[in-house]
Write a protein that holds these residues in place. Structure first.
Motif, PDB file in Angstrom:
ATOM      1  N   ASN A 181      21.744 -38.822 -20.000  1.00  0.00           N
ATOM      2  CA  ASN A 181      22.872 -39.631 -19.537  1.00  0.00           C
ATOM      3  C   ASN A 181      23.457 -39.057 -18.256  1.00  0.00           C
ATOM      4  OD1 ASN A 181      24.830 -41.878 -20.213  1.00  0.00           O
ATOM      5  ND2 ASN A 181      26.246 -40.159 -19.991  1.00  0.00           N
ATOM      6  N   ARG A 182      23.480 -37.727 -18.120  1.00  0.00           N
ATOM      7  CA  ARG A 182      24.000 -37.097 -16.914  1.00  0.00           C
ATOM      8  C   ARG A 182      23.159 -37.495 -15.695  1.00  0.00           C
ATOM      9  NH1 ARG A 182      27.755 -36.393 -14.053  1.00  0.00           N
ATOM     10  NH2 ARG A 182      28.827 -36.038 -16.038  1.00  0.00           N
ATOM     11  N   GLU A 183      21.816 -37.563 -15.869  1.00  0.00           N
ATOM     12  CA  GLU A 183      20.950 -37.964 -14.756  1.00  0.00           C
ATOM     13  C   GLU A 183      21.211 -39.408 -14.345  1.00  0.00           C
ATOM     14  OE1 GLU A 183      16.865 -35.416 -15.139  1.00  0.00           O
ATOM     15  OE2 GLU A 183      17.359 -36.709 -16.862  1.00  0.00           O
ATOM     16  N   TYR A 184      21.446 -40.272 -15.341  1.00  0.00           N
ATOM     17  CA  TYR A 184      21.770 -41.663 -15.026  1.00  0.00           C
ATOM     18  C   TYR A 184      23.082 -41.756 -14.243  1.00  0.00           C
ATOM     19  CZ  TYR A 184      18.157 -44.107 -17.723  1.00  0.00           C
ATOM     20  OH  TYR A 184      16.968 -44.618 -18.172  1.00  0.00           O
ATOM     21  N   VAL A 185      24.083 -40.983 -14.687  1.00  0.00           N
ATOM     22  CA  VAL A 185      25.394 -41.019 -14.026  1.00  0.00           C
ATOM     23  C   VAL A 185      25.278 -40.527 -12.590  1.00  0.00           C
ATOM     24  CG1 VAL A 185      27.712 -40.033 -14.026  1.00  0.00           C
ATOM     25  CG2 VAL A 185      26.692 -40.814 -16.169  1.00  0.00           C
ATOM     26  N   ASP A 186      24.532 -39.417 -12.380  1.00  0.00           N
ATOM     27  CA  ASP A 186      24.375 -38.879 -11.031  1.00  0.00           C
ATOM     28  C   ASP A 186      23.691 -39.885 -10.103  1.00  0.00           C
ATOM     29  OD1 ASP A 186      25.588 -36.561 -11.828  1.00  0.00           O
ATOM     30  OD2 ASP A 186      23.699 -35.466 -12.177  1.00  0.00           O
ATOM     31  N   MET A 187      22.670 -40.559 -10.610  1.00  0.00           N
ATOM     32  CA  MET A 187      21.973 -41.549  -9.792  1.00  0.00           C
ATOM     33  C   MET A 187      22.875 -42.753  -9.500  1.00  0.00           C
ATOM     34  SD  MET A 187      18.195 -41.508 -11.595  1.00  0.00           S
ATOM     35  CE  MET A 187      17.484 -42.674 -10.464  1.00  0.00           C
ATOM     36  N   ALA A 188      23.657 -43.182 -10.498  1.00  0.00           N
ATOM     37  CA  ALA A 188      24.553 -44.327 -10.322  1.00  0.00           C
ATOM     38  C   ALA A 188      25.618 -44.013  -9.266  1.00  0.00           C
ATOM     39  CB  ALA A 188      25.197 -44.694 -11.652  1.00  0.00           C
ATOM     40  N   LYS A 189      26.159 -42.791  -9.299  1.00  0.00           N
ATOM     41  CA  LYS A 189      27.179 -42.413  -8.316  1.00  0.00           C
ATOM     42  C   LYS A 189      26.592 -42.389  -6.898  1.00  0.00           C
ATOM     43  CE  LYS A 189      30.184 -39.701 -11.359  1.00  0.00           C
ATOM     44  NZ  LYS A 189      30.718 -38.334 -11.660  1.00  0.00           N
ATOM     45  N   THR A 190      25.307 -42.067  -6.814  1.00  0.00           N
ATOM     46  CA  THR A 190      24.670 -42.012  -5.493  1.00  0.00           C
ATOM     47  C   THR A 190      24.581 -43.397  -4.855  1.00  0.00           C
ATOM     48  OG1 THR A 190      23.365 -40.095  -6.200  1.00  0.00           O
ATOM     49  CG2 THR A 190      22.593 -41.301  -4.257  1.00  0.00           C
ATOM     50  N   ILE A 250      -6.272 -40.472 -21.272  1.00  0.00           N
ATOM     51  CA  ILE A 250      -5.943 -40.430 -19.846  1.00  0.00           C
ATOM     52  C   ILE A 250      -4.509 -39.963 -19.637  1.00  0.00           C
ATOM     53  CG2 ILE A 250      -5.645 -41.854 -17.785  1.00  0.00           C
ATOM     54  CD1 ILE A 250      -7.963 -43.570 -18.778  1.00  0.00           C
ATOM     55  N   VAL A 251      -3.580 -40.462 -20.468  1.00  0.00           N
ATOM     56  CA  VAL A 251      -2.179 -40.053 -20.352  1.00  0.00           C
ATOM     57  C   VAL A 251      -2.044 -38.564 -20.626  1.00  0.00           C
ATOM     58  CG1 VAL A 251       0.146 -40.358 -21.276  1.00  0.00           C
ATOM     59  CG2 VAL A 251      -1.318 -42.347 -20.936  1.00  0.00           C
ATOM     60  N   ASP A 252      -2.781 -38.068 -21.633  1.00  0.00           N
ATOM     61  CA  ASP A 252      -2.755 -36.641 -21.940  1.00  0.00           C
ATOM     62  C   ASP A 252      -3.277 -35.818 -20.759  1.00  0.00           C
ATOM     63  OD1 ASP A 252      -1.600 -36.229 -24.404  1.00  0.00           O
ATOM     64  OD2 ASP A 252      -3.433 -36.710 -25.511  1.00  0.00           O
ATOM     65  N   ARG A 253      -4.414 -36.248 -20.218  1.00  0.00           N
ATOM     66  CA  ARG A 253      -5.051 -35.491 -19.131  1.00  0.00           C
ATOM     67  C   ARG A 253      -4.166 -35.439 -17.887  1.00  0.00           C
ATOM     68  NH1 ARG A 253      -8.309 -37.524 -15.141  1.00  0.00           N
ATOM     69  NH2 ARG A 253      -8.649 -39.462 -16.293  1.00  0.00           N
ATOM     70  N   LEU A 254      -3.464 -36.527 -17.587  1.00  0.00           N
ATOM     71  CA  LEU A 254      -2.639 -36.578 -16.387  1.00  0.00           C
ATOM     72  C   LEU A 254      -1.187 -36.171 -16.639  1.00  0.00           C
ATOM     73  CD1 LEU A 254      -3.968 -39.924 -14.845  1.00  0.00           C
ATOM     74  CD2 LEU A 254      -4.681 -37.585 -14.320  1.00  0.00           C
ATOM     75  N   GLY A 255      -0.847 -35.922 -17.920  1.00  0.00           N
ATOM     76  CA  GLY A 255       0.518 -35.522 -18.246  1.00  0.00           C
ATOM     77  C   GLY A 255       1.546 -36.587 -17.901  1.00  0.00           C
ATOM     78  N   LEU A 256       1.296 -37.812 -18.324  1.00  0.00           N
ATOM     79  CA  LEU A 256       2.141 -38.938 -17.936  1.00  0.00           C
ATOM     80  C   LEU A 256       2.990 -39.503 -19.076  1.00  0.00           C
ATOM     81  CD1 LEU A 256      -0.436 -40.885 -15.699  1.00  0.00           C
ATOM     82  CD2 LEU A 256       1.460 -39.418 -14.949  1.00  0.00           C
ATOM     83  N   TRP A 257       3.126 -38.779 -20.161  1.00  0.00           N
ATOM     84  CA  TRP A 257       3.958 -39.282 -21.258  1.00  0.00           C
ATOM     85  C   TRP A 257       5.401 -39.415 -20.787  1.00  0.00           C
ATOM     86  CZ3 TRP A 257       1.536 -41.481 -25.028  1.00  0.00           C
ATOM     87  CH2 TRP A 257       0.281 -41.044 -25.415  1.00  0.00           C
ATOM     88  N   TYR A 258       6.054 -40.447 -21.244  1.00  0.00           N
ATOM     89  CA  TYR A 258       7.408 -40.784 -20.793  1.00  0.00           C
ATOM     90  C   TYR A 258       8.437 -39.814 -21.380  1.00  0.00           C
ATOM     91  CZ  TYR A 258      11.846 -43.331 -20.611  1.00  0.00           C
ATOM     92  OH  TYR A 258      13.154 -43.684 -20.418  1.00  0.00           O
ATOM     93  N   THR A 259       9.264 -39.241 -20.514  1.00  0.00           N
ATOM     94  CA  THR A 259      10.377 -38.391 -20.938  1.00  0.00           C
ATOM     95  C   THR A 259      11.671 -39.074 -20.505  1.00  0.00           C
ATOM     96  OG1 THR A 259       9.056 -36.383 -20.642  1.00  0.00           O
ATOM     97  CG2 THR A 259      11.452 -36.122 -20.754  1.00  0.00           C
ATOM     98  N   PRO A 260      12.506 -39.537 -21.432  1.00  0.00           N
ATOM     99  CA  PRO A 260      13.708 -40.283 -21.057  1.00  0.00           C
ATOM    100  C   PRO A 260      14.671 -39.424 -20.231  1.00  0.00           C
ATOM    101  CG  PRO A 260      13.223 -40.529 -23.401  1.00  0.00           C
ATOM    102  CD  PRO A 260      12.343 -39.442 -22.886  1.00  0.00           C
ATOM    103  N   LEU A 261      15.341 -40.065 -19.283  1.00  0.00           N
ATOM    104  CA  LEU A 261      16.363 -39.376 -18.502  1.00  0.00           C
ATOM    105  C   LEU A 261      17.603 -39.154 -19.355  1.00  0.00           C
ATOM    106  CD1 LEU A 261      16.131 -41.390 -15.142  1.00  0.00           C
ATOM    107  CD2 LEU A 261      15.148 -39.143 -15.638  1.00  0.00           C
ATOM    108  N   ASP A 273      15.326 -46.719 -17.101  1.00  0.00           N
ATOM    109  CA  ASP A 273      15.361 -47.914 -17.949  1.00  0.00           C
ATOM    110  C   ASP A 273      16.402 -48.874 -17.373  1.00  0.00           C
ATOM    111  OD1 ASP A 273      14.770 -49.437 -20.423  1.00  0.00           O
ATOM    112  OD2 ASP A 273      16.893 -49.052 -20.799  1.00  0.00           O
ATOM    113  N   PRO A 274      16.025 -50.087 -16.983  1.00  0.00           N
ATOM    114  CA  PRO A 274      16.966 -51.009 -16.335  1.00  0.00           C
ATOM    115  C   PRO A 274      18.204 -51.303 -17.170  1.00  0.00           C
ATOM    116  CG  PRO A 274      14.721 -51.793 -16.094  1.00  0.00           C
ATOM    117  CD  PRO A 274      14.674 -50.643 -17.050  1.00  0.00           C
ATOM    118  N   GLN A 275      18.025 -51.446 -18.482  1.00  0.00           N
ATOM    119  CA  GLN A 275      19.167 -51.762 -19.332  1.00  0.00           C
ATOM    120  C   GLN A 275      20.156 -50.605 -19.383  1.00  0.00           C
ATOM    121  OE1 GLN A 275      17.445 -52.877 -23.104  1.00  0.00           O
ATOM    122  NE2 GLN A 275      16.934 -54.951 -22.408  1.00  0.00           N
ATOM    123  N   GLN A 276      19.642 -49.387 -19.529  1.00  0.00           N
ATOM    124  CA  GLN A 276      20.532 -48.232 -19.577  1.00  0.00           C
ATOM    125  C   GLN A 276      21.185 -48.009 -18.218  1.00  0.00           C
ATOM    126  OE1 GLN A 276      18.775 -44.859 -21.421  1.00  0.00           O
ATOM    127  NE2 GLN A 276      20.585 -43.553 -21.226  1.00  0.00           N
TER     128      GLN A 276
END
Length: 606
Positions: free
Chosen positions: A544-553, A531-542, A588-591
Motif C-alpha cells: 500500500n505504501r508503494e501505491y501511495v508513493d506512486m499516486a502522490k507522484t 517459463i515463469v520459473d526460469r525467468l523469475g516472473l511470478w507476480y509480487t503485489p505492491l 493493479d488498476p482497481q487498487q
C-alpha cells in the motif's frame, strides 16, 4: 528571333515579364502570365463553413496548388456521380466457377492438380485424342452435391451434360462439356448479413437467389510469353468445376463482393472447394446493367427479372476487390455512355487491376453462338436417394450457424467470430474451441461467454501478432485444419489461468506467450509455469505504501480540482500514468484507483 539574356529569362520565368520587342506582345503576355502566376502562387483551395471547395488568397507552393486543383476536380466529379446514382439503378448477376476438391478429373482418371510439372497429368480424352471417350468420375459428384446443399438448392435426381461449342486453343475438343439444360441443382439462395460486408443500403440482411449450379470441365491454362508466344498446360483441362449462377438481384458493388467472399467460405466449410480466389481455384464473372429508376429504357429480362438495362459481362475476376472495383468501373462507364446519348452493347469486357474502366474483349455470345447440344457420349447422371440422404445428414456446421454460436454462446463479436471461422481453413476456430475446453477444466464454474471472450482475444489478437524469422510466412502459428498449433491449446489455457488468478501480470503473460511460440518453433516441450520459473516472473503485489508513493507522484492540484469538478476521466488518466511508471506491470488498476480516490478525498477535506 532575338536571344534573351539570363536576366531577362529569369524575369520571364519568375515574374512573367518580357521586353517589348520580339514576336510576343509584352502587355498581352504579361497579363496572361501574371494571371496564371497569381492564381498558382497567391490563392489556395480551402473549404468554407458548409464544406464546399473555394479559393482563398494565401501564399501556396505550386505543387500544393496542383494537388488542390486535383482535389477540387475530384470533389466536383464525385458530386456529379452521386447525382447520377440517384437516377440510375445498378443490377448485377454473378457466375462463380469453383474447382471441386477431388482426386480425379471430371471425365478421365488423370490426377486433379494444378501445382505439378506442366502437362504431367494428362489423359488421352483431355487433349481430344481421336477415339478417346469421356468416363464420368462419379466421386466428383460428392463435393458438388455438398456445395449445392449448403447453398439451399433443390437437387435434381437426374441431370445431363451438354456440349458448349467454341474454338480456342485452351479447349482442344472445340467444345466444353457442361450442364446447361438439365443441371444437377437449381432454385437455391444465399443470405448475406451486415457482418458479411454488404452495402448499408441493403439493411441488416439480404437474400440472393441462385438460379442453378452445374458441373462442367475446366480449360487448359495459358501461359503467355514475350513475343506473342502462348504455352499451354493441359493439367488443368478437364478439372471438375461447378458454376454457380445467381439471379440478377444485387444492386451494390460491395454486396457483390460480399456474396463471392461468403460463397467461397461456404464451399471451404463443406470441403467442396479447398482452393480460393487467392490460389486460382475460384473465379467470378459479373453481369452488369444499369437502368433508370423511373423505369424508362429498362426493356430486358434476365433470370426472370424484368425491366433491366442491356447487360455486359466482365470475365475472370480473381479477387474480391476486383469484383467490387470492376462493377463500379463498368457501372460508371454505362451511366456516362447513356447520359451522353449512347447505347450499351451486349459484349464481354475485361478488367485489369488499377485501371479506371473496363475494356471490350469481344461481342457477347448467346445460346445460338454456343450451339448447345446434349452430349451423346455421356449417360445421364442419376443421384440415388440413399446418397442424397447421407450427404444431407452428414453436412458440417455451416459458417452462419457457427458464427451465431460463437456470438451467442461464446460472447465474441461478429467480427471476431468471422475471423475465427475464416482463418487457417477453419483450423483457428478448432484451436479456439480446444483452448476454451482446457480453460474451463481449470475453472469449471467460469461463465462460458466470459471464458470465450478471454480466449478469443488471445487466440485472435495476441497470437496474431507473433512472428519469428524461422516461422512459416503463410501460417506462422502452424495451425492445422484439426486445430493443432505450435502453441499447444493446454499451454495457452494454463497461461490464461495464471493471468486470471493474478499469479502473473498481463505484461508477463505476453512475454511468456512469445516464449511458448519460440519453443514450439524449436520443438522444445515446455509449459508456461516452467517459463515463469526460469525467468523469475511470478507476480509480487505492491504494498500500500508503494501505491501511495506512486499516486502522490502523479497527483497535482490542478488535476485534483478537475476530478472534484466531475471530470472522472482524469482519474483514469492518472491510473494510466501509474501503470506506465511500473515497468514490471505490477500495478493493479482497481487498487490504484482506490488509492487515488482516497488521497483526493483526504486533500479535499484538508
Amino acid at each position: 528571333m532575338a536571344r534573351f539574356t539570363p536576366v531577362v529569362l529569369r524575369r520571364y520565368l519568375f515574374g512573367g515579364q518580357l521586353p517589348g520587342r520580339g514576336c510576343l506582345r509584352q502587355l498581352r503576355h504579361r497579363q496572361t502570365t501574371q494571371s496564371l502566376y497569381s492564381q498558382r502562387h497567391h490563392t489556395t483551395l480551402v473549404e468554407d463553413v458548409d464544406g464546399n471547395a473555394a479559393w482563398k488568397d494565401a501564399p501556396v507552393a505550386f505543387r500544393k496548388q496542383l494537388k488542390g486543383e486535383k482535389k477540387l476536380k475530384k470533389a466536383q466529379g464525385k458530386g456529379k456521380r452521386s447525382q447520377s446514382l440517384e437516377e440510375w439503378e445498378l443490377t448485377v448477376g454473378i457466375e462463380i466457377h469453383a474447382q471441386l476438391n477431388t482426386a480425379r478429373k471430371l471425365f478421365s482418371s488423370a490426377a486433379s492438380t494444378i501445382d505439378e510439372e506442366p502437362n504431367s497429368h494428362v489423359a488421352l480424352f483431355d487433349v481430344a485424342m481421336p477415339g478417346s471417350q469421356p468416363i464420368f468420375q462419379k466421386e466428383t459428384l460428392i463435393p458438388a452435391v455438398r456445395a449445392a446443399l449448403a447453398l439451399n438448392c433443390d437437387i435434381n435426381r437426374t441431370s445431363r451434360f451438354d456440349r458448349k461449342h467454341y474454338f480456342h486453343w485452351d479447349q482442344p475438343s472445340g467444345y466444353q462439356i457442361t450442364q446447361y439444360y438439365e443441371p444437377f441443382a437449381k432454385d437455391g439462395y444465399i443470405t448475406l448479413y451486415a457482418h458479411d460486408g454488404i452495402a448499408k443500403e441493403d439493411g441488416d440482411s439480404i437474400q440472393i437467389g441462385i438460379k442453378q449450379i452445374q458441373m462442367e470441365q475446366d480449360t487448359a491454362k495459358t501461359m503467355s510469353q514475350p513475343g506473342d508466344i502462348h504455352l499451354l498446360d493441359f493439367n488443368r483441362v478437364g478439372l471438375p468445376l461447378i458454376e454457380i449462377i445467381t439471379l440478377p438481384q444485387i444492386h451494390h458493388p460491395s454486396t457483390a463482393a460480399a456474396l463471392v467472399r461468403k460463397i467461397q467460405t461456404i464451399l471451404e466449410s463443406v470441403d467442396a472447394c479447398v482452393l480460393g480466389m487467392q490460389s486460382g481455384g475460384l473465379r467470378a464473372d459479373v453481369n452488369v446493367s444499369v437502368s433508370r429508376r423511373d423505369g424508362f429504357g429498362g426493356s430486358h429480362e434476365y433470370g426472370g427479372v424484368k425491366g433491366l438495362g442491356q447487360r455486359t459481362e466482365i470475365k475472370n475476376l480473381s479477387s474480391f476487390k476486383a469484383v467490387e472495383d470492376a462493377i463500379i468501373a463498368e457501372r460508371d462507364r454505362q451511366i456516362d455512355t447513356l447520359e451522353a446519348g449512347g447505347v450499351i452493347e451486349g459484349e464481354t469486357r475485361g478488367w485489369t487491376i488499377g485501371e479506371k474502366t473496363t475494356k471490350r474483349l469481344r461481342g457477347k455470345e448467346g445460346e445460338v453462338d454456343y450451339r448447345y447440344m446434349p452430349d451423346p457420349d455421356i449417360a445421364p447422371v442419376v443421384i440415388g436417394a440413399d446418397l442424397l440422404h447421407h450427404l444431407q445428414h452428414s453436412m458440417p456446421v455451416l459458417p452462419d450457424e457457427e458464427i451465431n454460436t460463437l456470438v451467442e454462446e461464446y460472447g465474441l463479436t461478429a467480427k471476431d467470430a468471422m475471423s475465427l471461422t475464416s482463418h487457417d481453413n477453419g483450423g483457428r476456430a478448432e484451436y479456439f474451441y480446444n483452448v476454451v475446453d482446457d480453460y474451463m477444466k481449470l475453472i469449471p464454474d467460469q461463465d462460458l461467454s466470459t471464458a470465450g471472450r478471454l480466449c478469443g482475444n488471445w487466440v485472435l489478437h495476441e497470437m496474431g501478432g507473433l512472428s519469428h524469422p524461422e516461422a512459416n510466412e503463410g501460417n506462422p502459428l502452424g495451425i492445422t485444419d484439426t486445430g493443432d498449433c505450435l502453441i499447444k491449446a493446454t499451454s495457452l489455457a494454463h497461461l490464461l489461468h495464471l493471468l486470471i488468478g493474478k499469479k502473473i501480470t498481463g505484461k508477463t503473460a505476453k512475454k511468456v506467450l512469445a516464449e511458448l511460440f519460440e519453443a514450439g518453433i524449436q520443438n522444445v516441450d515446455t509449459g508456461p509455469e516452467a517459463i515463469v520459473d526460469r525467468l523469475g516472473l511470478w507476480y509480487t503485489p505492491l504494498s500500500n505504501r508503494e501505491y501511495v508513493d506512486m499516486a502522490k507522484t502523479v497527483l497535482d492540484a490542478n488535476v485534483m480540482e478537475e476530478i472534484l469538478a466531475g471530470k472522472t476521466g482524469k482519474l483514469n488518466f492518472l491510473v494510466g500514468q501509474m501503470m506506465r511508471m511500473d515497468t514490471e506491470g505490477s500495478v493493479d488498476p482497481q487498487q490504484a484507483t482506490a488509492v487515488l480516490q482516497k488521497l483526493i478525498k483526504e486533500n479535499w477535506k484538508s
